[in-house]
Design a protein around this motif. Structure first.
Motif, PDB file in Angstrom:
ATOM      1  N   UNK A 383       0.812  -1.214   0.000  1.00  0.00           N
ATOM      2  CA  UNK A 383       0.000   0.000   0.000  1.00  0.00           C
ATOM      3  C   UNK A 383       0.847   1.265   0.000  1.00  0.00           C
ATOM      4  N   UNK A 384       1.851   1.321   0.888  1.00  0.00           N
ATOM      5  CA  UNK A 384       2.658   2.544   1.019  1.00  0.00           C
ATOM      6  C   UNK A 384       3.856   2.574   0.081  1.00  0.00           C
ATOM      7  N   UNK A 385       4.224   1.410  -0.487  1.00  0.00           N
ATOM      8  CA  UNK A 385       5.402   1.250  -1.350  1.00  0.00           C
ATOM      9  C   UNK A 385       6.699   1.526  -0.591  1.00  0.00           C
ATOM     10  N   UNK A 386       6.641   1.399   0.749  1.00  0.00           N
ATOM     11  CA  UNK A 386       7.807   1.645   1.586  1.00  0.00           C
ATOM     12  C   UNK A 386       8.594   0.361   1.789  1.00  0.00           C
ATOM     13  N   UNK A 387       9.938   0.479   1.810  1.00  0.00           N
ATOM     14  CA  UNK A 387      10.829  -0.658   2.033  1.00  0.00           C
ATOM     15  C   UNK A 387      11.480  -0.523   3.406  1.00  0.00           C
ATOM     16  N   UNK A 388      11.417  -1.589   4.221  1.00  0.00           N
ATOM     17  CA  UNK A 388      12.058  -1.574   5.526  1.00  0.00           C
ATOM     18  C   UNK A 388      12.881  -2.844   5.708  1.00  0.00           C
ATOM     19  N   UNK A 389      13.963  -2.725   6.465  1.00  0.00           N
ATOM     20  CA  UNK A 389      14.799  -3.889   6.730  1.00  0.00           C
ATOM     21  C   UNK A 389      14.238  -4.694   7.887  1.00  0.00           C
ATOM     22  N   UNK A 390      14.188  -6.039   7.709  1.00  0.00           N
ATOM     23  CA  UNK A 390      13.641  -6.922   8.731  1.00  0.00           C
ATOM     24  C   UNK A 390      14.705  -7.760   9.427  1.00  0.00           C
ATOM     25  N   UNK A 391      15.723  -8.196   8.708  1.00  0.00           N
ATOM     26  CA  UNK A 391      16.732  -9.082   9.296  1.00  0.00           C
ATOM     27  C   UNK A 391      18.074  -8.871   8.610  1.00  0.00           C
ATOM     28  N   UNK A 392      19.143  -8.781   9.404  1.00  0.00           N
ATOM     29  CA  UNK A 392      20.496  -8.808   8.849  1.00  0.00           C
ATOM     30  C   UNK A 392      20.869 -10.256   8.550  1.00  0.00           C
ATOM     31  N   UNK A 393      21.464 -10.479   7.401  1.00  0.00           N
ATOM     32  CA  UNK A 393      21.904 -11.821   7.010  1.00  0.00           C
ATOM     33  C   UNK A 393      23.422 -11.791   6.908  1.00  0.00           C
ATOM     34  N   UNK A 394      24.063 -12.379   7.906  1.00  0.00           N
ATOM     35  CA  UNK A 394      25.525 -12.305   7.981  1.00  0.00           C
ATOM     36  C   UNK A 394      26.202 -13.634   7.647  1.00  0.00           C
ATOM     37  N   UNK A 395      25.415 -14.696   7.546  1.00  0.00           N
ATOM     38  CA  UNK A 395      25.961 -16.003   7.189  1.00  0.00           C
ATOM     39  C   UNK A 395      25.245 -16.505   5.947  1.00  0.00           C
ATOM     40  N   UNK A 396      25.936 -16.537   4.803  1.00  0.00           N
ATOM     41  CA  UNK A 396      25.297 -16.900   3.550  1.00  0.00           C
ATOM     42  C   UNK A 396      24.378 -15.799   3.066  1.00  0.00           C
ATOM     43  N   UNK A 397      23.404 -16.178   2.226  1.00  0.00           N
ATOM     44  CA  UNK A 397      22.456 -15.213   1.684  1.00  0.00           C
ATOM     45  C   UNK A 397      21.050 -15.788   1.743  1.00  0.00           C
TER      46      UNK A 397
END
Length: 406
Positions: A383-397
């Motif tokens: 709805x808002x077209x907003x992007x937010x970060x949910x989790x850091x991925x530090x091992x692999x992808x």
């Protein structure tokens, strides 16, 4: 013969990321991190030649939870259905194993409750019909196998060999992206003419299969675009059914490697079983980022978000020998308005297509992302077209991010 397995291996070696913690070069906010309200997900994290599969929350420490995940080959699909996690993965010899892991109290069992084997046919795509039937597409076997989703016992085999387009030099039908509408499964046939260079048929082919009888009703074709849906479209999402009941399919023109091959979206309208002759959407003719794109081709993978909008990748292989260029963007494609809009995320590697998943409530999309600065999982609010970060991925992808929802 080079297979897609070898291509995923090439990509995987360049995907090993560690020790990040920086944002990924976008303007994405992290203020709403953890807004999934306890929702659990089946995660798959790719590391070198393996993917590690397990269940967790977006608020978890990714580097810690992945240590307890189940290891599988990196070429293959991951799904959640009716209380179980399904992993379909292929090895270097193109032999595939389908494993069903039961989920109890939000945890995935350590050992598979049932397995099925497929020999030398690069089986990496599956489709669930209902609680009594699922399909596994044997990409290099010219057939689709029906199984019982609980026992994984075979119940039928659908032979596609007689539909090979020999007139155009096809060597195999190579079933790929698929959708189910009104008890009919529409399966894209890639009809490969050159496996070494990943060249599929110059025209589109789709098999229409009756899911009640496991019989092919017909195969339809179109010369408006080249082959539809890639054999490595492990989510089956280079096609979708909209709210009207129309089925849409995308052709990336064999990744743009062949001069004269046509890309674009085509459709089969509700109640019909032939391609719509009056509609086509060529993305390389659409406005994108303020200019004509002309040479970009959407990668297979993505998700339908509703109201004619599809999230996927946009880019091209200007250097076909390098599959690890950070040059591809997440985009929202509106097939109704015929527009393309880029998300507020830095360019990434094209092999992240399986990481695009609609969340359980249908209001947002989760995507795995990485660039030279590091990796993370992001949420796109529709709805808002907003992007937010949910989790850091530090091992692999992050590869698969599948909501646990029955």
């Amino acid at each position: 013969m080079k297979s897609y397995k070898s291509l995923f291996l090439m990509a995987a070696f360049g995907l090993m990321l560690s020790g990040c913690g920086d944002d990924s070069g976008s303007n994405a906010s992290s203020d709403d991190q953890g807004n999934s309200d306890g929702q659990k997900y089946v995660f798959s994290f790719m590391m070198e030649t393996s993917q590690y599969v397990g269940i967790g929350s977006l608020s978890d420490d990714q580097a810690k939870i992945v240590k307890d995940f189940t290891e599988a080959p990196n070429s293959g699909s991951v799904m959640y259905f009716n209380g179980s996690v399904y992993v379909l993965a292929a090895d270097n010899a193109m032999n595939s194993t389908l494993s069903r892991y039961e989920v109890k109290d939000g945890k995935m069992a350590d050992k598979a409750a049932a397995t099925a084997k497929f020999t030398g046919t690069q089986s990496i795509a599956m489709k669930f019909v209902d609680k009594n039937k699922m399909y596994v597409e044997q990409a290099l076997g010219d057939k689709i196998t029906a199984l019982d989703p609980t026992t994984l016992k075979e119940t039928a085999n659908i032979d596609l060999s007689k539909y090979i387009d020999e007139e155009n030099g096809a060597l195999s039908t190579v079933p790929g992206s698929s959708v189910i509408r009104d008890d009919k499964m529409f399966v894209c046939l890639n009809q490969f003419v050159d496996f070494t260079n990943m060249i599929a048929d110059p025209k589109a082919s789709v098999a229409i299969i009756d899911t009640k009888t496991d019989k092919v009703d017909k195969v339809i074709s179109s010369d408006k675009v080249s082959a539809l849906g890639g054999m490595d479209d492990m989510n089956g999402t280079a096609s979708f059914v909209d709210e009207k009941g129309d089925v849409y399919f995308y052709s990336n023109a064999s990744y743009g490697f062949v001069e004269g091959y046509k890309e674009g979206w085509v459709r089969v309208k509700k109640g019909e079983s032939e391609f719509d002759k009056d509609w086509i959407f060529r993305m390389n003719e659409a406005e994108y980022d303020g200019k004509k794109t002309n040479n970009n081709h959407l990668m297979v993978g993505g998700t339908y978000m509703g109201n004619g909008k599809f999230m996927g990748f946009f880019g091209n292989f200007e250097d076909p020998t390098n599959f690890n260029n950070y040059e591809w963007n997440f985009v929202v494609v509106d097939v109704y308005k015929k527009t393309i809009k880029k998300l507020d995320l830095s360019p990434t590697i094209p092999w992240f297509a399986p990481s695009i998943h609609l969340d359980a409530d249908g209001k947002s999309v989760l995507v795995g992302h990485a660039d030279k600065k590091g990796g993370a999982i992001y949420r796109y609010d529709i709805a808002s077209e907003k992007v937010t970060k949910e989790m850091d991925v530090t091992t692999g992808t992050a590869y698969y991010i599948v909501p646990v929802k029955d």
